[in-house]
Design a protein around this motif. Structure first.
Motif, PDB file in Angstrom:
ATOM      1  N   ALA A  43      33.755  35.272  27.865  1.00 52.86           N
ATOM      2  CA  ALA A  43      32.995  35.292  29.120  1.00 52.86           C
ATOM      3  C   ALA A  43      33.411  34.134  30.023  1.00 52.86           C
ATOM      4  CB  ALA A  43      31.499  35.238  28.840  1.00 52.86           C
ATOM      5  N   ALA A  44      33.708  32.978  29.449  1.00 52.67           N
ATOM      6  CA  ALA A  44      34.156  31.841  30.260  1.00 52.67           C
ATOM      7  C   ALA A  44      35.498  32.143  30.922  1.00 52.67           C
ATOM      8  CB  ALA A  44      34.251  30.589  29.399  1.00 52.67           C
ATOM      9  N   VAL A  45      36.411  32.744  30.169  1.00 50.85           N
ATOM     10  CA  VAL A  45      37.723  33.087  30.732  1.00 50.85           C
ATOM     11  C   VAL A  45      37.581  34.137  31.830  1.00 50.85           C
ATOM     12  CG1 VAL A  45      39.929  34.194  30.182  1.00 50.85           C
ATOM     13  CG2 VAL A  45      39.006  32.444  28.668  1.00 50.85           C
ATOM     14  N   LEU A  46      36.793  35.183  31.577  1.00 50.33           N
ATOM     15  CA  LEU A  46      36.607  36.227  32.581  1.00 50.33           C
ATOM     16  C   LEU A  46      35.890  35.712  33.827  1.00 50.33           C
ATOM     17  CD1 LEU A  46      35.695  39.281  30.329  1.00 50.33           C
ATOM     18  CD2 LEU A  46      37.850  38.830  31.514  1.00 50.33           C
ATOM     19  N   THR A  47      34.918  34.836  33.658  1.00 53.29           N
ATOM     20  CA  THR A  47      34.208  34.273  34.807  1.00 53.29           C
ATOM     21  C   THR A  47      35.128  33.372  35.620  1.00 53.29           C
ATOM     22  OG1 THR A  47      32.128  34.365  33.597  1.00 53.29           O
ATOM     23  CG2 THR A  47      32.184  32.951  35.532  1.00 53.29           C
ATOM     24  N   THR A  48      35.962  32.609  34.938  1.00 54.22           N
ATOM     25  CA  THR A  48      36.922  31.757  35.644  1.00 54.22           C
ATOM     26  C   THR A  48      37.901  32.611  36.440  1.00 54.22           C
ATOM     27  OG1 THR A  48      36.733  30.096  33.906  1.00 54.22           O
ATOM     28  CG2 THR A  48      38.639  29.942  35.352  1.00 54.22           C
ATOM     29  N   GLY A  49      38.390  33.684  35.831  1.00 48.92           N
ATOM     30  CA  GLY A  49      39.278  34.591  36.550  1.00 48.92           C
ATOM     31  C   GLY A  49      38.599  35.223  37.748  1.00 48.92           C
ATOM     32  N   TYR A  50      37.364  35.639  37.571  1.00 46.08           N
ATOM     33  CA  TYR A  50      36.600  36.216  38.679  1.00 46.08           C
ATOM     34  C   TYR A  50      36.425  35.195  39.800  1.00 46.08           C
ATOM     35  CZ  TYR A  50      32.608  37.863  41.360  1.00 46.08           C
ATOM     36  OH  TYR A  50      31.788  38.234  42.375  1.00 46.08           O
ATOM     37  N   TYR A  51      36.121  33.954  39.452  1.00 50.47           N
ATOM     38  CA  TYR A  51      35.925  32.907  40.459  1.00 50.47           C
ATOM     39  C   TYR A  51      37.197  32.707  41.285  1.00 50.47           C
ATOM     40  CZ  TYR A  51      35.442  28.338  42.573  1.00 50.47           C
ATOM     41  OH  TYR A  51      35.424  27.309  43.474  1.00 50.47           O
ATOM     42  N   PHE A  52      38.341  32.614  40.613  1.00 50.70           N
ATOM     43  CA  PHE A  52      39.587  32.378  41.338  1.00 50.70           C
ATOM     44  C   PHE A  52      40.002  33.584  42.176  1.00 50.70           C
ATOM     45  CE2 PHE A  52      40.258  28.944  38.147  1.00 50.70           C
ATOM     46  CZ  PHE A  52      40.257  27.910  39.064  1.00 50.70           C
ATOM     47  N   LEU A  53      39.713  34.797  41.713  1.00 47.32           N
ATOM     48  CA  LEU A  53      40.007  35.985  42.524  1.00 47.32           C
ATOM     49  C   LEU A  53      39.164  36.021  43.793  1.00 47.32           C
ATOM     50  CD1 LEU A  53      40.429  38.818  39.881  1.00 47.32           C
ATOM     51  CD2 LEU A  53      42.166  37.913  41.407  1.00 47.32           C
ATOM     52  N   VAL A  54      37.892  35.704  43.674  1.00 48.91           N
ATOM     53  CA  VAL A  54      37.013  35.714  44.849  1.00 48.91           C
ATOM     54  C   VAL A  54      37.337  34.539  45.762  1.00 48.91           C
ATOM     55  CG1 VAL A  54      34.618  35.461  45.604  1.00 48.91           C
ATOM     56  CG2 VAL A  54      35.166  36.973  43.714  1.00 48.91           C
ATOM     57  N   ASP A  55      37.606  33.368  45.193  1.00 51.84           N
ATOM     58  CA  ASP A  55      37.900  32.174  45.986  1.00 51.84           C
ATOM     59  C   ASP A  55      39.221  32.314  46.747  1.00 51.84           C
ATOM     60  OD1 ASP A  55      37.092  29.552  46.788  1.00 51.84           O
ATOM     61  OD2 ASP A  55      38.708  28.746  45.524  1.00 51.84           O
ATOM     62  N   SER A  56      40.187  33.002  46.171  1.00 52.35           N
ATOM     63  CA  SER A  56      41.475  33.162  46.834  1.00 52.35           C
ATOM     64  C   SER A  56      41.436  34.232  47.929  1.00 52.35           C
ATOM     65  CB  SER A  56      42.549  33.527  45.812  1.00 52.35           C
ATOM     66  OG  SER A  56      42.318  34.821  45.305  1.00 52.35           O
ATOM     67  N   GLY A  57      40.440  35.077  47.909  1.00 60.20           N
ATOM     68  CA  GLY A  57      40.317  36.113  48.921  1.00 60.20           C
ATOM     69  C   GLY A  57      40.886  37.453  48.499  1.00 60.20           C
ATOM     70  N   VAL A  58      41.394  37.564  47.273  1.00 62.50           N
ATOM     71  CA  VAL A  58      41.904  38.834  46.780  1.00 62.50           C
ATOM     72  C   VAL A  58      40.781  39.862  46.709  1.00 62.50           C
ATOM     73  CG1 VAL A  58      42.962  39.991  44.797  1.00 62.50           C
ATOM     74  CG2 VAL A  58      43.757  37.732  45.496  1.00 62.50           C
ATOM     75  N   ILE A  59      39.615  39.424  46.254  1.00 63.78           N
ATOM     76  CA  ILE A  59      38.406  40.259  46.237  1.00 63.78           C
ATOM     77  C   ILE A  59      37.441  39.675  47.259  1.00 63.78           C
ATOM     78  CG2 ILE A  59      36.451  41.035  44.880  1.00 63.78           C
ATOM     79  CD1 ILE A  59      38.169  40.802  42.411  1.00 63.78           C
ATOM     80  N   SER A  60      36.924  40.509  48.111  1.00 66.08           N
ATOM     81  CA  SER A  60      35.966  40.049  49.118  1.00 66.08           C
ATOM     82  C   SER A  60      34.798  41.030  49.175  1.00 66.08           C
ATOM     83  CB  SER A  60      36.627  39.930  50.468  1.00 66.08           C
ATOM     84  OG  SER A  60      35.666  39.545  51.431  1.00 66.08           O
ATOM     85  N   PHE A  61      33.599  40.470  49.170  1.00 72.04           N
ATOM     86  CA  PHE A  61      32.404  41.289  49.283  1.00 72.04           C
ATOM     87  C   PHE A  61      31.787  41.203  50.678  1.00 72.04           C
ATOM     88  CE2 PHE A  61      32.695  40.275  44.730  1.00 72.04           C
ATOM     89  CZ  PHE A  61      32.786  41.573  44.256  1.00 72.04           C
ATOM     90  N   ARG A  62      32.510  40.635  51.594  1.00 71.68           N
ATOM     91  CA  ARG A  62      32.042  40.511  52.972  1.00 71.68           C
ATOM     92  C   ARG A  62      32.539  41.717  53.785  1.00 71.68           C
ATOM     93  NH1 ARG A  62      29.081  36.201  52.604  1.00 71.68           N
ATOM     94  NH2 ARG A  62      29.974  34.349  51.664  1.00 71.68           N
ATOM     95  N   ALA A  63      31.740  42.110  54.742  1.00 70.01           N
ATOM     96  CA  ALA A  63      32.143  43.225  55.617  1.00 70.01           C
ATOM     97  C   ALA A  63      33.292  42.768  56.506  1.00 70.01           C
ATOM     98  CB  ALA A  63      30.962  43.672  56.463  1.00 70.01           C
ATOM     99  N   PRO A  64      34.305  43.615  56.703  1.00 70.52           N
ATOM    100  CA  PRO A  64      35.418  43.225  57.589  1.00 70.52           C
ATOM    101  C   PRO A  64      34.933  43.106  59.029  1.00 70.52           C
ATOM    102  CG  PRO A  64      35.690  45.481  56.832  1.00 70.52           C
ATOM    103  CD  PRO A  64      34.493  44.925  56.134  1.00 70.52           C
ATOM    104  N   ARG A  65      35.538  42.164  59.739  1.00 75.50           N
ATOM    105  CA  ARG A  65      35.114  41.936  61.136  1.00 75.50           C
ATOM    106  C   ARG A  65      35.988  42.661  62.098  1.00 75.50           C
ATOM    107  NH1 ARG A  65      32.815  35.934  61.654  1.00 75.50           N
ATOM    108  NH2 ARG A  65      31.542  36.034  59.815  1.00 75.50           N
TER     109      ARG A  65
END
Length: 83
Positions: free
Chosen positions: A61-83
């Protein structure tokens, strides 16, 4: 991403991995050499290894959460509506 989101993602991933790991390597009492303990269900696990599974789950879970954090932080995954 704030700390509450990271903790929530970690907890959800931890429980999902834990429930997936529970049936791995479990032998019921009627399958084991010791036999069935009187007064228990024959299908109950003889040794579920919960501590070992919880430790492995924590690491996964620590490895998967770290991977998720870096994917979201880098902008590869975004949960924000496009402008």
């Amino acid at each position: 991403m704030n700390i509450a989101t990271i903790v929530l993602v970690y907890v959800v991933i931890w429980w999902m991995v834990f429930f997936a790991a529970l049936p791995i390597g479990v032998r019921s009492q009627h399958e084991s050499e010791e036999g069935v303990v009187e007064g228990t269900e024959p299908g109950a696990p003889s040794n579920p290894n919960l501590l070992k599974k919880a430790l492995y789950t924590t690491l996964i879970a620590a490895v998967l959460t770290t991977g998720y954090y870096f994917l979201v932080d880098s902008g590869v995954i975004s949960f924000r509506a496009p402008r």
